[in-house]
Design an enzyme around this catalytic site. Structure first.
Site, mmCIF file in Angstrom:
data_model
loop_
_atom_site.group_PDB
_atom_site.id
_atom_site.type_symbol
_atom_site.label_atom_id
_atom_site.label_comp_id
_atom_site.label_asym_id
_atom_site.label_seq_id
_atom_site.Cartn_x
_atom_site.Cartn_y
_atom_site.Cartn_z
ATOM 1 N N TYR A 1 0.927 -9.926 5.214
ATOM 2 C CA TYR A 1 1.207 -9.323 3.904
ATOM 3 C C TYR A 1 0.485 -10.071 2.789
ATOM 4 C CZ TYR A 1 3.656 -8.288 -0.419
ATOM 5 O OH TYR A 1 3.936 -7.964 -1.722
ATOM 6 N N LYS B 1 -2.690 -8.713 0.337
ATOM 7 C CA LYS B 1 -2.698 -8.700 -1.125
ATOM 8 C C LYS B 1 -3.905 -9.462 -1.672
ATOM 9 C CE LYS B 1 0.827 -6.241 -2.431
ATOM 10 N NZ LYS B 1 0.660 -5.042 -3.287
ATOM 11 N N SER C 1 0.947 -10.272 -5.381
ATOM 12 C CA SER C 1 2.105 -11.035 -4.917
ATOM 13 C C SER C 1 1.812 -12.517 -4.967
ATOM 14 C CB SER C 1 2.448 -10.635 -3.481
ATOM 15 O OG SER C 1 3.427 -11.495 -2.936
#
Length: 326
Positions: free
Chosen positions: A141, A145, A117
């Site tokens: 998040y 990643k 991402s």
């Protein structure tokens, strides 16, 4: 020799499955259907219902389907929600990636495309995000990643002198929109396109969060990239890994110029034929003025290009959503 797509029943994963099939790389899907949909997986594609946290099941799937590589898409992808659910995010994204790597090593599978991402960059204050920019993720998040990329890098180092050294690449991207198949659409409750579509279907007025940003029209600017283009780049990355061709450790799948929220709203009204003037709400805390990535490296190696303009992004997404509504 097949390719396993983790999370292959999700919006992005299901498009990757179709891209692999079109490229002559037989896909296999594993998905626990926590956010994916069984109906998104095409007929004839082997489907295993289960979690990537189940090491035995992942390894069994790799062995039984003679898997030559993995496209790892499965994960908890809601950046905002990850702030209130960090432990869940880390379990799904960090532990999940570790288990996939462990199962791959046990089964002798040595090719990996990681769906990463652009959240690994955080909120950089530069006109264009390049792959070598410092990584400062702003959410659990994004952190998860980035840790996933570290795990993959370290496993590649650890297996370098073995009979099956890990070959890998990570693909980083921002806002994925549109549809490449009317039977597959974005069902996220947090993404801009489905939020606008649901508002229009229900007769509500879509909202813009802030119109006083330092951008030409006052609304923030982001990369919006079509899901079919994203899927095609994953398939090309898989082909290069399988052929032993060189790849970079990471690629940005970026537009190079971006679109503003106002431009998206104008296209929504234009394409759907529903005339509306969006409501203007307050800014969301931490939203930067502009985040846009360059896709030059991916264009060089992965045939990356923006094949859809903003109207086509809206049109394909809207047609798929309306088809789902019957």
């Amino acid at each position: 020799m097949s390719w396993l797509v983790t999370g292959g029943a999700g919006y992005i994963g299901a498009h990757i499955v179709r891209a692999l099939d079109a490229a002559g790389l037989p896909p296999v899907v594993i998905d626990d259907l926590s956010s994916g949909h069984r109906g998104f997986v095409p007929d004839g594609v082997p489907f295993v219902r289960g979690s990537i946290l189940d090491r035995a099941l992942v390894e069994q799937t790799l062995r039984e389907h003679d898997v030559t590589g993995v496209i790892h898409v499965a994960g908890f992808k809601y950046a905002g929600v990850s702030v209130s659910r960090p432990l869940h995010t880390y379990a799904q994204n960090v532990e999940g990636t570790r288990i996939v790597l462990e199962a791959m090593e046990a089964a002798g599978v040595a090719n990996l495309v990681f769906s990463s991402s652009a959240a690994v960059y955080g909120t950089p204050d530069v006109p264009l995000v390049t792959e070598d920019l410092p990584k400062r993720p702003a959410s659990p998040y994004g952190e998860s990643k980035l840790i996933g990329e570290w795990l993959i890098r370290d496993q590649a180092v650890a297996t370098a002198d073995t009979v099956a050294p890990l070959r890998h690449t990570s693909l980083r991207y921002f806002n994925v929109v549109g549809s490449g198949d009317r039977s597959v659409y974005d069902t996220s409750p947090h993404n801009l396109f489905p939020l606008v579509f649901e508002a229009l279907i229900e007769g509500r007025t879509p909202r813009i969060n802030g119109d006083d940003y330092d951008t030409p029209d006052g609304t923030n600017v982001r990369d919006y990239v079509h899901v079919a283009d994203i899927a095609a780049a994953h398939a090309v990355a898989a082909q290069r890994l399988a052929a032993g061709d060189p790849v970079e450790a990471a690629y940005n799948l970026g537009s190079g110029d971006g679109l503003s929220v106002r431009q998206i709203m104008d296209a929504m009204a234009r394409v759907t034929g529903i005339d509306f003037t969006p409501e203007i709400g307050a800014r969301r805390p931490g939203d930067p003025d502009r985040i846009v990535a360059t896709g030059e490296l991916a264009a060089r190696d992965l045939d990356w290009k923006m094949r859809y303009d903003v109207d086509e992004m809206v049109r394909t997404g809207w047609e798929a959503r309306r088809a789902a509504a019957g």
